[in-house]
Design a protein around this motif. Structure first.
Motif, mmCIF file in Angstrom:
data_model
loop_
_atom_site.group_PDB
_atom_site.id
_atom_site.type_symbol
_atom_site.label_atom_id
_atom_site.label_comp_id
_atom_site.label_asym_id
_atom_site.label_seq_id
_atom_site.Cartn_x
_atom_site.Cartn_y
_atom_site.Cartn_z
ATOM 1 N N GLN A 248 0.799 -1.215 0.000
ATOM 2 C CA GLN A 248 0.000 0.000 0.000
ATOM 3 C C GLN A 248 0.839 1.276 0.000
ATOM 4 O OE1 GLN A 248 -1.392 -2.968 1.758
ATOM 5 N NE2 GLN A 248 -2.235 -2.828 -0.294
ATOM 6 N N VAL A 249 2.107 1.166 0.357
ATOM 7 C CA VAL A 249 3.000 2.317 0.405
ATOM 8 C C VAL A 249 4.427 1.794 0.429
ATOM 9 C CG1 VAL A 249 2.933 2.422 2.929
ATOM 10 C CG2 VAL A 249 3.513 4.486 1.645
ATOM 11 N N VAL A 250 5.379 2.601 -0.052
ATOM 12 C CA VAL A 250 6.784 2.188 -0.118
ATOM 13 C C VAL A 250 7.673 3.300 0.414
ATOM 14 C CG1 VAL A 250 8.704 1.692 -1.692
ATOM 15 C CG2 VAL A 250 6.500 0.576 -2.039
ATOM 16 N N PRO B 153 1.712 2.464 -5.850
ATOM 17 C CA PRO B 153 1.376 3.024 -4.540
ATOM 18 C C PRO B 153 2.204 4.275 -4.251
ATOM 19 C CG PRO B 153 2.875 1.189 -4.274
ATOM 20 C CD PRO B 153 2.531 1.242 -5.743
ATOM 21 N N PRO B 154 1.835 5.048 -3.246
ATOM 22 C CA PRO B 154 2.643 6.209 -2.854
ATOM 23 C C PRO B 154 4.059 5.783 -2.464
ATOM 24 C CG PRO B 154 0.490 6.254 -1.794
ATOM 25 C CD PRO B 154 0.624 4.913 -2.434
ATOM 26 N N VAL B 155 5.028 6.639 -2.800
ATOM 27 C CA VAL B 155 6.440 6.293 -2.580
ATOM 28 C C VAL B 155 7.154 7.448 -1.901
ATOM 29 C CG1 VAL B 155 8.617 5.650 -3.683
ATOM 30 C CG2 VAL B 155 6.452 4.797 -4.612
ATOM 31 N N PHE B 156 7.902 7.114 -0.854
ATOM 32 C CA PHE B 156 8.799 8.065 -0.206
ATOM 33 C C PHE B 156 10.226 7.652 -0.534
ATOM 34 C CE2 PHE B 156 11.633 9.440 3.145
ATOM 35 C CZ PHE B 156 11.241 10.745 3.396
ATOM 36 N N LEU B 157 10.987 8.563 -1.145
ATOM 37 C CA LEU B 157 12.371 8.313 -1.525
ATOM 38 C C LEU B 157 13.298 9.187 -0.694
ATOM 39 C CD1 LEU B 157 11.744 8.545 -5.363
ATOM 40 C CD2 LEU B 157 12.319 6.422 -4.177
ATOM 41 N N TYR B 158 14.432 8.628 -0.278
ATOM 42 C CA TYR B 158 15.463 9.481 0.313
ATOM 43 C C TYR B 158 16.821 9.041 -0.206
ATOM 44 C CZ TYR B 158 16.378 5.991 4.119
ATOM 45 O OH TYR B 158 16.691 4.870 4.868
ATOM 46 N N VAL C 178 2.570 10.548 -13.603
ATOM 47 C CA VAL C 178 1.380 9.699 -13.712
ATOM 48 C C VAL C 178 0.412 9.939 -12.557
ATOM 49 C CG1 VAL C 178 2.546 7.949 -15.093
ATOM 50 C CG2 VAL C 178 2.507 7.729 -12.583
ATOM 51 N N GLY C 179 0.667 10.965 -11.733
ATOM 52 C CA GLY C 179 -0.264 11.326 -10.691
ATOM 53 C C GLY C 179 -0.177 10.510 -9.426
ATOM 54 N N VAL C 180 0.958 9.846 -9.185
ATOM 55 C CA VAL C 180 1.152 9.065 -7.964
ATOM 56 C C VAL C 180 1.902 9.914 -6.947
ATOM 57 C CG1 VAL C 180 2.297 7.049 -6.955
ATOM 58 C CG2 VAL C 180 1.101 6.853 -9.148
ATOM 59 N N GLU C 181 1.444 9.910 -5.712
ATOM 60 C CA GLU C 181 2.104 10.694 -4.678
ATOM 61 C C GLU C 181 3.531 10.203 -4.476
ATOM 62 O OE1 GLU C 181 1.785 11.910 0.052
ATOM 63 O OE2 GLU C 181 0.189 10.709 -0.877
#
Length: 331
Positions: A186-188, A236-241, A264-267
């Motif tokens: 659901q999230v990464v 799914p929504p992705v947080f990158l660091y 593509v409109g993905v958070e």
């Protein structure tokens, strides 16, 4: 299946081995020193070395970090780095402990390593691990409708690839559509992420130990291993660091992935850690704080110590709108 209940402090004594061929040995040793240095771990319930699968008589093990309440809680799959040929589940110990304290069940896994095991063995093991989390959700207080992934370096490549392929409707000879649905995330959260192998020099053997040859020889496999190739509106929504001085995995890949998700409109959020290389960025406090907040927004953990009600039965996916106002970057 062998398992042992212990505190996070007990687990420190059983981790820290270096697996696989000598690759970047100095950096990896520094990595392990940083991971085992902390002695004041708060007590959380840890079930160590649970066998989540067995492949060719090799047991694949996981450490499960749980809050002390009754749950159910959101789950997070933790996938360690190590260039696909080194490392183990203990490298994610501190993150597992922190997540359990925040109201998550964190499952840190070992997976089969190169060069003995070529891609997609590592992806297959991660997919199996998420399926195992859902099959055993009641045993480990996991809400099967709320499961995310968290990886660093090679582990980040694996969790993003798993999430994107499962969401995009990927099929292969080893898994049908139902199996991919069962391992959706659901999230990464992904740090130091190798994003795209499709533009590597065609005759470079840099990744041959893992992908079985050069890009010219294994073009389809290089694409299959590239998270960027599977970005879709269903991701799914992705947080990158990423460290802005990372010379092992260059920062431009994370920036390109964030842009592709935006398109593509993905958070997607990207936090760039100033003056930090690949190893130093892994446990950067500010980046991790932002990552945990991102997980909180999307998995909504319950309050520790209180009994909660499981989420209603829903498909293993989230609906992503055309654009998110919370999309941000600190680069």
């Amino acid at each position: 299946m062998r398992s042992q209940r212990m505190t996070a402090r007990d687990l420190v004594r059983s981790t820290g081995r270096f697996h696989g061929a000598p690759f970047g040995a100095v950096a990896m040793c520094l990595f392990l020193v940083a991971e085992t240095a902390r002695a004041d771990e708060p007590a959380v319930e840890v079930i160590a070395s649970v066998a989540y699968a067995e492949v060719d008589e090799e047991k694949l093990l996981a450490d499960v970090y749980m809050p002390t309440g009754e749950g159910p809680y959101p789950g997070v799959l933790l996938v360690h780095g190590g260039a696909w040929l080194a490392g183990g589940k203990g490298r994610m110990r501190r993150i597992g402990t922190a997540l359990a304290e925040r109201g998550y069940v964190a499952v840190s896994v070992n997976y089969r390593l190169a060069p003995k095991h070529k891609f997609p063995a590592q992806l297959d093991d991660c997919r199996t691990a998420v399926s195992w989390m859902r099959d055993h959700a009641a045993d480990y207080k996991i809400d099967p409708a709320r499961i995310g992934g968290f990886g660093y370096s090679a582990g980040a490549q694996l969790v993003t690839l798993l999430a994107f392929r499962a969401a995009s409707g990927a099929k292969d000879e080893q898994a049908d559509r139902a199996a991919w649905e069962k391992c959706r995330l659901q999230v990464v959260v992904a740090g130091g992420t190798p994003c795209d192998f499709r533009k590597l020099p065609p005759d470079s053997r840099y990744l041959a130990f893992w992908l079985g040859g050069t890009r010219r020889e294994q073009e389809d496999l290089y694409r299959s291993a590239s998270p960027m190739a599977f970005v879709s509106t269903a991701s799914p929504p992705v947080f990158l660091y990423h460290g802005d001085e990372d010379q092992l995995v260059l920062p431009h890949g994370a920036k390109a992935l964030r842009q592709a998700l935006d398109d593509v409109g993905v958070e997607a959020e990207l936090v760039t850690v100033a003056e930090a290389g690949h190893i130093a960025t892994f446990m950067d406090a500010q980046a991790l704080s932002a990552a945990y907040a991102f997980l909180d927004r999307h998995l909504h953990p319950p309050t520790i110590g209180s009994q909660t009600t499981a989420s209603p039965e829903v498909p293993y996916k989230v609906n992503v709108g055309p654009s998110s106002p919370s999309t941000a970057s600190n680069d």
